[in-house]
Design an enzyme around this catalytic site. Structure first.
Site, PDB file in Angstrom:
ATOM      1  N   ARG A  70     -17.241   9.770  -1.157  1.00  0.00           N
ATOM      2  CA  ARG A  70     -17.769   8.816  -2.379  1.00  0.00           C
ATOM      3  C   ARG A  70     -18.967   9.162  -2.572  1.00  0.00           C
ATOM      4  NH1 ARG A  70     -14.378   3.938  -2.227  1.00  0.00           N
ATOM      5  NH2 ARG A  70     -15.218   3.985  -4.308  1.00  0.00           N
ATOM      6  N   GLN A 101     -17.338  11.826  -8.260  1.00  0.00           N
ATOM      7  CA  GLN A 101     -16.967  10.773  -9.151  1.00  0.00           C
ATOM      8  C   GLN A 101     -16.025  10.723  -9.829  1.00  0.00           C
ATOM      9  OE1 GLN A 101     -20.670   9.157 -11.066  1.00  0.00           O
ATOM     10  NE2 GLN A 101     -21.163   7.862  -9.073  1.00  0.00           N
ATOM     11  N   ASP A 104     -12.644  10.524  -7.986  1.00  0.00           N
ATOM     12  CA  ASP A 104     -12.487   9.132  -6.973  1.00  0.00           C
ATOM     13  C   ASP A 104     -11.629   8.197  -7.721  1.00  0.00           C
ATOM     14  OD1 ASP A 104     -13.011   7.101  -5.349  1.00  0.00           O
ATOM     15  OD2 ASP A 104     -15.339   7.274  -5.706  1.00  0.00           O
ATOM     16  N   SER A 130     -12.079   4.546  -6.821  1.00  0.00           N
ATOM     17  CA  SER A 130     -12.824   3.769  -7.820  1.00  0.00           C
ATOM     18  C   SER A 130     -11.892   3.526  -9.057  1.00  0.00           C
ATOM     19  CB  SER A 130     -14.304   4.534  -8.437  1.00  0.00           C
ATOM     20  OG  SER A 130     -15.119   4.582  -7.285  1.00  0.00           O
ATOM     21  N   TYR A 148     -22.585   2.176   1.770  1.00  0.00           N
ATOM     22  CA  TYR A 148     -21.427   1.208   1.896  1.00  0.00           C
ATOM     23  C   TYR A 148     -21.748  -0.021   2.646  1.00  0.00           C
ATOM     24  CZ  TYR A 148     -19.179   4.337  -0.820  1.00  0.00           C
ATOM     25  OH  TYR A 148     -18.578   5.269  -1.819  1.00  0.00           O
TER      26      TYR A 148
HETATM   27  P1  NAD Z   1     -15.012  -1.065  -0.987  1.00  0.00           P
HETATM   28  O1  NAD Z   1     -13.711  -1.267  -1.642  1.00  0.00           O
HETATM   29  O2  NAD Z   1     -14.881  -0.353   0.265  1.00  0.00           O
HETATM   30  O3  NAD Z   1     -15.441  -2.654  -0.636  1.00  0.00           O
HETATM   31  C1  NAD Z   1     -15.768  -3.478  -1.757  1.00  0.00           C
HETATM   32  C2  NAD Z   1     -16.739  -4.276  -1.615  1.00  0.00           C
HETATM   33  O4  NAD Z   1     -16.632  -5.194  -0.371  1.00  0.00           O
HETATM   34  C3  NAD Z   1     -18.167  -3.741  -1.208  1.00  0.00           C
HETATM   35  O5  NAD Z   1     -18.882  -3.745  -2.471  1.00  0.00           O
HETATM   36  C4  NAD Z   1     -18.439  -4.243   0.126  1.00  0.00           C
HETATM   37  O6  NAD Z   1     -20.221  -4.027   0.028  1.00  0.00           O
HETATM   38  C5  NAD Z   1     -18.019  -5.457  -0.045  1.00  0.00           C
HETATM   39  N1  NAD Z   1     -18.090  -6.145   1.535  1.00  0.00           N
HETATM   40  C6  NAD Z   1     -17.923  -5.630   2.448  1.00  0.00           C
HETATM   41  N2  NAD Z   1     -17.986  -6.560   3.539  1.00  0.00           N
HETATM   42  C7  NAD Z   1     -17.908  -7.577   2.734  1.00  0.00           C
HETATM   43  C8  NAD Z   1     -18.368  -9.045   3.308  1.00  0.00           C
HETATM   44  N3  NAD Z   1     -18.441  -9.326   4.436  1.00  0.00           N
HETATM   45  N4  NAD Z   1     -18.544  -9.855   2.343  1.00  0.00           N
HETATM   46  C9  NAD Z   1     -18.388  -9.945   1.043  1.00  0.00           C
HETATM   47  N5  NAD Z   1     -18.489  -8.374   0.737  1.00  0.00           N
HETATM   48  C10 NAD Z   1     -18.290  -7.406   1.392  1.00  0.00           C
HETATM   49  O7  NAD Z   1     -16.207  -0.501  -1.740  1.00  0.00           O
HETATM   50  P2  NAD Z   1     -16.015   0.075  -3.175  1.00  0.00           P
HETATM   51  O8  NAD Z   1     -16.000  -0.897  -4.632  1.00  0.00           O
HETATM   52  O9  NAD Z   1     -14.848   1.346  -3.165  1.00  0.00           O
HETATM   53  O10 NAD Z   1     -17.492   0.914  -3.358  1.00  0.00           O
HETATM   54  C11 NAD Z   1     -18.580  -0.030  -3.039  1.00  0.00           C
HETATM   55  C12 NAD Z   1     -20.053   0.969  -3.683  1.00  0.00           C
HETATM   56  O11 NAD Z   1     -19.994   2.180  -3.264  1.00  0.00           O
HETATM   57  C13 NAD Z   1     -19.692   0.842  -5.025  1.00  0.00           C
HETATM   58  O12 NAD Z   1     -20.227  -0.246  -5.637  1.00  0.00           O
HETATM   59  C14 NAD Z   1     -20.912   2.028  -5.478  1.00  0.00           C
HETATM   60  O13 NAD Z   1     -22.059   1.519  -5.552  1.00  0.00           O
HETATM   61  C15 NAD Z   1     -20.494   2.964  -4.328  1.00  0.00           C
HETATM   62  N6  NAD Z   1     -19.684   4.091  -4.753  1.00  0.00           N
HETATM   63  C16 NAD Z   1     -20.231   5.274  -5.137  1.00  0.00           C
HETATM   64  C17 NAD Z   1     -19.290   6.386  -5.447  1.00  0.00           C
HETATM   65  C18 NAD Z   1     -19.862   7.619  -5.663  1.00  0.00           C
HETATM   66  O14 NAD Z   1     -20.902   7.702  -5.960  1.00  0.00           O
HETATM   67  N7  NAD Z   1     -18.913   8.405  -5.974  1.00  0.00           N
HETATM   68  C19 NAD Z   1     -18.016   6.056  -5.683  1.00  0.00           C
HETATM   69  C20 NAD Z   1     -17.642   4.570  -5.437  1.00  0.00           C
HETATM   70  C21 NAD Z   1     -18.371   3.757  -5.061  1.00  0.00           C
END
Ligand code: NAD
Length: 374
Positions: free
Chosen positions: A122, A127, A130, A133, A228
């Site tokens: 990630r 991106q 990904d 996402s 994360y």
């Molecule tokens: P994910 O599907 O692993 O998790 C979903 C969400 O659950 C996350 O936002 C996490 O913080 C939240 N979470 C975990 N424990 C929790 C709790 N106890 N209570 C409430 N929420 C909780 O994550 P995702 O959506 O795949 O990605 C998270 C972040 O990573 C994105 O928002 C972004 O900032 C970043 N990201 C970066 C890239 C990249 O740069 N290529 C790609 C994807 C995501």
């Protein structure tokens, strides 16, 4: 290379790993593309569209396993498909490596090189590849439509001659990719939206979408250096239950998306908390496959408990197969360009994306992160 597109076997899968427009792109890069008959049918991409784009339609998957250098799928390979793999072939698709360890071991033993779309690092550079996402975007959007369908109320504020209708209140737990899309979609439908995520950096993103961020005292830093969420401690979850519990009597819909990579989903809503919701409220649990964020969620089922509908429908991206397939296949095509677009045309295992997504190679499981969890 000869690239083969397999028809999905799972009954709840409607997506296809490569759409016709991506066939043309791979053909331009001097690859041949073979597609199993009807592979794209459920995603509204008939065989003729693949033929027009220059693909060869193959009646049986056996021919793909026999002829192709690289095989593409959305879902992890089924047992029979793993049996059909040949030494030296490459597979690209979801692999669910944490839960499908037996399959991963069999794929390694077959001396097949495999890349998991669910292990793309990630990082910014990756991106465009990904799939987690892109598919989470679909799931977040669709979760709101399901909630709107199940809720016996309007979402928007309406001022009519028959009286004023108050807007629905939607609470989104976990504001990652799926959560942010759910917030944006619920706002577009006119709901009042509140959200919580333990990563403090998310507050600004939530507010920029016009939603309210639920404040909570954070007993620990919940963000990893990679941006994360860490696995929450018992103390953190207790505080989170209090913060969420205070909001529940006032909300109509809860959309839960909380996940921690490679772990069981955190339990954010206990049975006692479900009882605090008003009769007719709806919970859509996007973490159902990882154990659920609500204690009463049953994966793949919609049930009513304490007057609340709890929806644990799996594989939401398959509900919008046209765009989900389009996005997934763009991710796959970008990954293939990255893997084989090197000067030598050979895989570069020093590269972070190649190394991070590769699960098996040369008869072994090579992924360090997976190995550390096995
Ligand atoms: P994910 O599907 O692993 O998790 C979903 C969400 O659950 C996350 O936002 C996490 O913080 C939240 N979470 C975990 N424990 C929790 C709790 N106890 N209570 C409430 N929420 C909780 O994550 P995702 O959506 O795949 O990605 C998270 C972040 O990573 C994105 O928002 C972004 O900032 C970043 N990201 C970066 C890239 C990249 O740069 N290529 C790609 C994807 C995501």
């Amino acid at each position: 290379m000869k690239i083969g597109v397999l028809r999905e076997q799972a009954s709840n899968e409607t997506r296809v790993a490569l759409v016709p427009s991506m066939v043309s792109i791979l053909k331009k890069a001097n690859h041949e593309v073979l597609v199993e008959a009807a592979a794209g049918a459920k995603a509204m991409f008939p065989d003729e569209k693949y033929s027009e784009a220059g693909a060869e339609i193959v009646a049986e998957s056996a021919a793909l396993f026999e002829k192709c250098d690289l095989l593409l799928k959305v879902q992890p390979l089924a047992d029979g498909e793993i049996d059909a793999l040949r030494e030296g072939q490459t597979f690209v698709g979801y692999m669910a490596p944490f839960t499908q360890q037996k399959s991963v071991k069999k794929i390694a033993a077959k001396k097949v090189t495999s890349f998991a779309m669910d292990f793309i690092p990630r990082i910014s550079r990756a991106q465009s590849m990904d799939a987690l996402s892109s598919q989470a975007t679909v799931a977040g959007y669709y979760a709101v439509l399901m909630a709107a369908n199940l809720l016996p109320k309007f979402f928007p504020l309406l001022m009519t001659a028959a009286g004023t209708i108050a807007p629905a209140t939607v609470l989104v737990l976990g504001a990652g990719v799926a959560g942010l899309q759910a917030i944006a979609t619920a706002k577009r439908l006119g709901a009042k939206v509140e959200a919580f995520d333990p990563r403090t950096a998310v507050k600004e993103q939530v507010m920029s979408l016009g939603a309210q961020f639920i404040e909570m005292e954070m007993p620990e830093d919940m963000e990893t250096s990679g941006g994360y969420a860490k696995e929450a401690s018992e103390e953190f979850i207790k505080k989170e239950h209090e913060a969420i519990g205070a909001r529940l009597p006032k909300v109509d819909v809860v959309i839960t998306t909380a996940q921690v990579f490679g772990k069981t989903a955190p339990l954010l809503i206990t049975e006692e908390m479900v009882k605090q919701l008003r009769t007719g409220s709806v919970i859509i649990d996007l973490a159902a496959e990882q154990g659920g964020n609500c204690a009463l969620t049953k994966a793949g089922k919609v049930l009513v408990k304490h007057g609340v509908t709890i929806d644990g429908t799996l594989n939401l991206p398959a509900k919008l197969p046209v765009h989900a397939s389009q996005m997934y296949s763009k991710n796959v095509t970008n990954l293939l360009k990255h893997l084989y677009g090197t000067e030598s045309g050979e895989l570069d295992f020093e590269d972070e994306i190649t190394k991070g997504a590769c699960i098996t190679h040369g008869g072994e499981i090579v992924n360090e992160f997976l190995k550390s969890r096995m």
